[in-house]
Design a protein around this motif. Structure first.
Motif, PDB file in Angstrom:
ATOM      1  N   LEU A  40      76.969  32.752  47.938  1.00 47.58           N
ATOM      2  CA  LEU A  40      76.220  32.313  46.758  1.00 47.58           C
ATOM      3  C   LEU A  40      74.733  32.490  47.000  1.00 47.58           C
ATOM      4  CD1 LEU A  40      78.055  28.875  46.360  1.00 47.58           C
ATOM      5  CD2 LEU A  40      78.506  30.948  45.039  1.00 47.58           C
ATOM      6  N   PRO A  41      73.941  32.532  45.931  1.00 48.03           N
ATOM      7  CA  PRO A  41      72.485  32.469  46.142  1.00 48.03           C
ATOM      8  C   PRO A  41      72.140  31.080  46.669  1.00 48.03           C
ATOM      9  CG  PRO A  41      73.004  32.322  43.805  1.00 48.03           C
ATOM     10  CD  PRO A  41      74.304  32.594  44.519  1.00 48.03           C
ATOM     11  N   ARG A  42      70.956  30.930  47.205  1.00 46.40           N
ATOM     12  CA  ARG A  42      70.543  29.607  47.687  1.00 46.40           C
ATOM     13  C   ARG A  42      70.415  28.677  46.490  1.00 46.40           C
ATOM     14  NH1 ARG A  42      66.208  28.259  52.381  1.00 46.40           N
ATOM     15  NH2 ARG A  42      66.644  26.042  52.393  1.00 46.40           N
ATOM     16  N   LEU A  43      71.018  27.504  46.578  1.00 42.72           N
ATOM     17  CA  LEU A  43      71.062  26.548  45.475  1.00 42.72           C
ATOM     18  C   LEU A  43      70.354  25.261  45.871  1.00 42.72           C
ATOM     19  CD1 LEU A  43      74.860  26.980  44.620  1.00 42.72           C
ATOM     20  CD2 LEU A  43      72.926  27.971  43.394  1.00 42.72           C
ATOM     21  N   PRO A  44      69.917  24.468  44.866  1.00 44.66           N
ATOM     22  CA  PRO A  44      69.320  23.156  45.186  1.00 44.66           C
ATOM     23  C   PRO A  44      70.377  22.248  45.823  1.00 44.66           C
ATOM     24  CG  PRO A  44      68.993  23.730  42.856  1.00 44.66           C
ATOM     25  CD  PRO A  44      69.904  24.749  43.434  1.00 44.66           C
ATOM     26  N   LEU A  45      69.948  21.469  46.815  1.00 44.83           N
ATOM     27  CA  LEU A  45      70.845  20.581  47.542  1.00 44.83           C
ATOM     28  C   LEU A  45      70.361  19.140  47.450  1.00 44.83           C
ATOM     29  CD1 LEU A  45      71.199  22.698  50.801  1.00 44.83           C
ATOM     30  CD2 LEU A  45      72.780  22.635  48.862  1.00 44.83           C
ATOM     31  N   LYS A  46      71.292  18.197  47.502  1.00 47.64           N
ATOM     32  CA  LYS A  46      70.952  16.777  47.596  1.00 47.64           C
ATOM     33  C   LYS A  46      70.899  16.429  49.069  1.00 47.64           C
ATOM     34  CE  LYS A  46      71.893  12.183  46.112  1.00 47.64           C
ATOM     35  NZ  LYS A  46      70.513  11.819  46.160  1.00 47.64           N
ATOM     36  N   PRO A  47      69.755  15.942  49.569  1.00 46.95           N
ATOM     37  CA  PRO A  47      69.657  15.605  50.991  1.00 46.95           C
ATOM     38  C   PRO A  47      70.555  14.427  51.350  1.00 46.95           C
ATOM     39  CG  PRO A  47      67.514  15.410  49.881  1.00 46.95           C
ATOM     40  CD  PRO A  47      68.524  15.715  48.836  1.00 46.95           C
ATOM     41  N   VAL A  65      82.393  18.145  46.453  1.00 51.81           N
ATOM     42  CA  VAL A  65      81.078  17.995  47.065  1.00 51.81           C
ATOM     43  C   VAL A  65      81.155  18.671  48.434  1.00 51.81           C
ATOM     44  CG1 VAL A  65      79.348  16.385  47.918  1.00 51.81           C
ATOM     45  CG2 VAL A  65      80.593  15.884  45.806  1.00 51.81           C
ATOM     46  N   VAL A  66      80.265  19.640  48.660  1.00 50.44           N
ATOM     47  CA  VAL A  66      80.311  20.458  49.868  1.00 50.44           C
ATOM     48  C   VAL A  66      79.078  20.186  50.729  1.00 50.44           C
ATOM     49  CG1 VAL A  66      80.394  22.826  50.752  1.00 50.44           C
ATOM     50  CG2 VAL A  66      81.577  22.254  48.616  1.00 50.44           C
ATOM     51  N   PRO A  67      79.269  19.799  51.995  1.00 51.09           N
ATOM     52  CA  PRO A  67      78.115  19.640  52.893  1.00 51.09           C
ATOM     53  C   PRO A  67      77.589  21.016  53.306  1.00 51.09           C
ATOM     54  CG  PRO A  67      80.146  19.194  54.086  1.00 51.09           C
ATOM     55  CD  PRO A  67      80.532  19.452  52.652  1.00 51.09           C
ATOM     56  N   VAL A  68      76.274  21.070  53.560  1.00 52.44           N
ATOM     57  CA  VAL A  68      75.624  22.339  53.909  1.00 52.44           C
ATOM     58  C   VAL A  68      74.776  22.144  55.156  1.00 52.44           C
ATOM     59  CG1 VAL A  68      74.017  24.129  53.116  1.00 52.44           C
ATOM     60  CG2 VAL A  68      75.543  23.003  51.473  1.00 52.44           C
ATOM     61  N   ILE A  69      74.898  23.076  56.091  1.00 46.99           N
ATOM     62  CA  ILE A  69      74.028  23.055  57.263  1.00 46.99           C
ATOM     63  C   ILE A  69      73.169  24.312  57.276  1.00 46.99           C
ATOM     64  CG2 ILE A  69      75.597  21.602  58.587  1.00 46.99           C
ATOM     65  CD1 ILE A  69      76.404  23.998  60.209  1.00 46.99           C
ATOM     66  N   ASP A  70      71.987  24.165  57.816  1.00 44.33           N
ATOM     67  CA  ASP A  70      71.050  25.275  57.962  1.00 44.33           C
ATOM     68  C   ASP A  70      71.247  25.820  59.379  1.00 44.33           C
ATOM     69  OD1 ASP A  70      68.768  26.838  58.559  1.00 44.33           O
ATOM     70  OD2 ASP A  70      67.548  25.692  57.138  1.00 44.33           O
ATOM     71  N   LEU A  71      71.845  26.979  59.489  1.00 48.14           N
ATOM     72  CA  LEU A  71      72.189  27.505  60.810  1.00 48.14           C
ATOM     73  C   LEU A  71      70.951  27.824  61.638  1.00 48.14           C
ATOM     74  CD1 LEU A  71      74.737  27.914  62.398  1.00 48.14           C
ATOM     75  CD2 LEU A  71      74.751  30.286  61.673  1.00 48.14           C
ATOM     76  N   PRO A  79      63.888  25.628  60.118  1.00 45.99           N
ATOM     77  CA  PRO A  79      64.678  25.894  58.905  1.00 45.99           C
ATOM     78  C   PRO A  79      64.628  27.373  58.500  1.00 45.99           C
ATOM     79  CG  PRO A  79      63.189  24.040  58.578  1.00 45.99           C
ATOM     80  CD  PRO A  79      62.823  24.661  59.888  1.00 45.99           C
ATOM     81  N   ALA A  80      65.681  27.811  57.847  1.00 43.71           N
ATOM     82  CA  ALA A  80      65.734  29.185  57.342  1.00 43.71           C
ATOM     83  C   ALA A  80      64.602  29.407  56.344  1.00 43.71           C
ATOM     84  CB  ALA A  80      67.077  29.445  56.664  1.00 43.71           C
ATOM     85  N   GLN A  81      64.043  30.604  56.374  1.00 37.08           N
ATOM     86  CA  GLN A  81      62.996  30.943  55.425  1.00 37.08           C
ATOM     87  C   GLN A  81      63.600  31.143  54.047  1.00 37.08           C
ATOM     88  OE1 GLN A  81      60.442  34.130  56.661  1.00 37.08           O
ATOM     89  NE2 GLN A  81      60.220  33.323  58.722  1.00 37.08           N
ATOM     90  N   ALA A  82      62.863  30.714  53.026  1.00 43.70           N
ATOM     91  CA  ALA A  82      63.314  30.880  51.642  1.00 43.70           C
ATOM     92  C   ALA A  82      62.993  32.311  51.205  1.00 43.70           C
ATOM     93  CB  ALA A  82      62.638  29.859  50.736  1.00 43.70           C
ATOM     94  N   ARG A  83      63.933  33.196  51.382  1.00 41.66           N
ATOM     95  CA  ARG A  83      63.794  34.604  50.999  1.00 41.66           C
ATOM     96  C   ARG A  83      64.781  34.897  49.880  1.00 41.66           C
ATOM     97  NH1 ARG A  83      62.460  37.855  56.023  1.00 41.66           N
ATOM     98  NH2 ARG A  83      62.295  36.336  57.685  1.00 41.66           N
ATOM     99  N   THR A  84      64.590  36.010  49.204  1.00 40.75           N
ATOM    100  CA  THR A  84      65.584  36.390  48.198  1.00 40.75           C
ATOM    101  C   THR A  84      66.905  36.760  48.846  1.00 40.75           C
ATOM    102  OG1 THR A  84      64.730  38.654  48.196  1.00 40.75           O
ATOM    103  CG2 THR A  84      63.889  37.165  46.493  1.00 40.75           C
ATOM    104  N   SER A  85      66.896  37.112  50.130  1.00 36.70           N
ATOM    105  CA  SER A  85      68.131  37.460  50.845  1.00 36.70           C
ATOM    106  C   SER A  85      68.759  36.269  51.566  1.00 36.70           C
ATOM    107  CB  SER A  85      67.857  38.582  51.846  1.00 36.70           C
ATOM    108  OG  SER A  85      66.922  38.146  52.813  1.00 36.70           O
ATOM    109  N   THR A  86      68.149  35.080  51.462  1.00 38.81           N
ATOM    110  CA  THR A  86      68.737  33.886  52.067  1.00 38.81           C
ATOM    111  C   THR A  86      69.870  33.422  51.159  1.00 38.81           C
ATOM    112  OG1 THR A  86      66.649  33.268  53.095  1.00 38.81           O
ATOM    113  CG2 THR A  86      68.295  31.535  52.876  1.00 38.81           C
TER     114      THR A  86
END
Length: 178
Positions: A40-47, A65-71, A79-86
Motif C-alpha cells: 500500500l502507499p504510506r497511510l496515516p497511522l494512529k500512534p 486494526v493492523v499494527p505497523v512497525i517502521d523497519l 525512522p524511514a524517510q517520507a518518500r514517494t517510494s516509501t
C-alpha cells in the motif's frame, strides 16, 4: 521446445522464489513475496502510547486494526524517510508454524522492486546478531549485498504481546469498570 527441456525449465523455475526488495538508508534488503499480503502507499497511522519508538502505530484495513512497525527505526533507530517510494507493506506475521498468521504492517523505503532468485543463493554472513534475529543471510549480486529479512523473527515476545495480545482483549470487559 522438447518435453525434457520443458520439464527442466519447470524444475528450475520451482527453485526460484520472488522477493520484494527495499532499502534502509543505502542498504538493500528483501522480504520473501509469499509473506507479503499487499503493498500500500504510506497511510496515516494512529500512534500507540508507550510502545517502542519503532512501533509506528495502527490503522484500519478491511475491518481489522493492523499494527505497523517502521523497519528502519527498528533496525538502525532512524525512522524511514517520507518518500514517494516509501510503502506500507502488509505481511503475514506468524512467529511459528503452529500460530495463526496475523497481519502486520511494515514501513519500508523504496519498496518498488522485486527479484526472482534461488533462496539458496543467500548465505550466512558470519555474525551472531542476537539483537536483530530477523536479519537473515545475504546474497551478493552486481549491486552489492542484499539481506533477507525474516518476517517470523521481527518481534520479540514482549512486543508480540503488546501488538497481538493472547487471548485478544475482550471489549465487553472494558465496560465493566467499578
Amino acid at each position: 521446445m522438447s518435453e525434457l527441456t520443458a520439464k527442466r525449465t519447470a524444475v528450475k523455475q520451482a527453485l526460484h522464489a520472488l522477493f520484494l526488495v527495499f532499502r534502509i538508508g543505502s542498504e538493500r534488503y528483501a522480504l520473501q513475496a509469499i509473506e507479503v499480503a499487499e503493498v500500500l502507499p504510506r497511510l496515516p497511522l494512529k500512534p500507540i502510547a508507550h510502545a517502542p519508538h519503532w512501533v509506528a502505530g495502527v490503522f484500519a484495513w478491511r475491518g481489522a486494526v493492523v499494527p505497523v512497525i517502521d523497519l528502519s527505526a527498528l533496525t538502525f533507530g532512524t525512522p524511514a524517510q517520507a518518500r514517494t517510494s516509501t510503502r506500507l507493506v502488509l505481511v503475514l506475521y506468524r512467529p511459528d508454524d503452529n500460530a495463526k498468521a496475523q497481519l502486520l504492517g511494515l514501513i519500508l523505503e523504496q519498496a518498488t522492486d522485486t527479484l526472482r532468485c534461488n533462496p539458496a543463493e543467500f548465505q550466512p554472513y558470519g555474525l551472531d546478531n542476537r539483537q536483530a534475529p530477523y536479519l537473515g543471510p545475504v546474497r551478493e549480486d552486481a549491486q552489492g549485498l542484499l539481506q533477507w529479512v525474516r518476517v517470523a523473527d521481527l518481534l520479540d515476545e514482549r512486543v508480540r504481546a503488546l501488538l497481538f495480545p493472547t487471548p485478544p482483549l475482550d471489549l465487553a470487559l472494558l465496560g465493566e469498570r467499578p
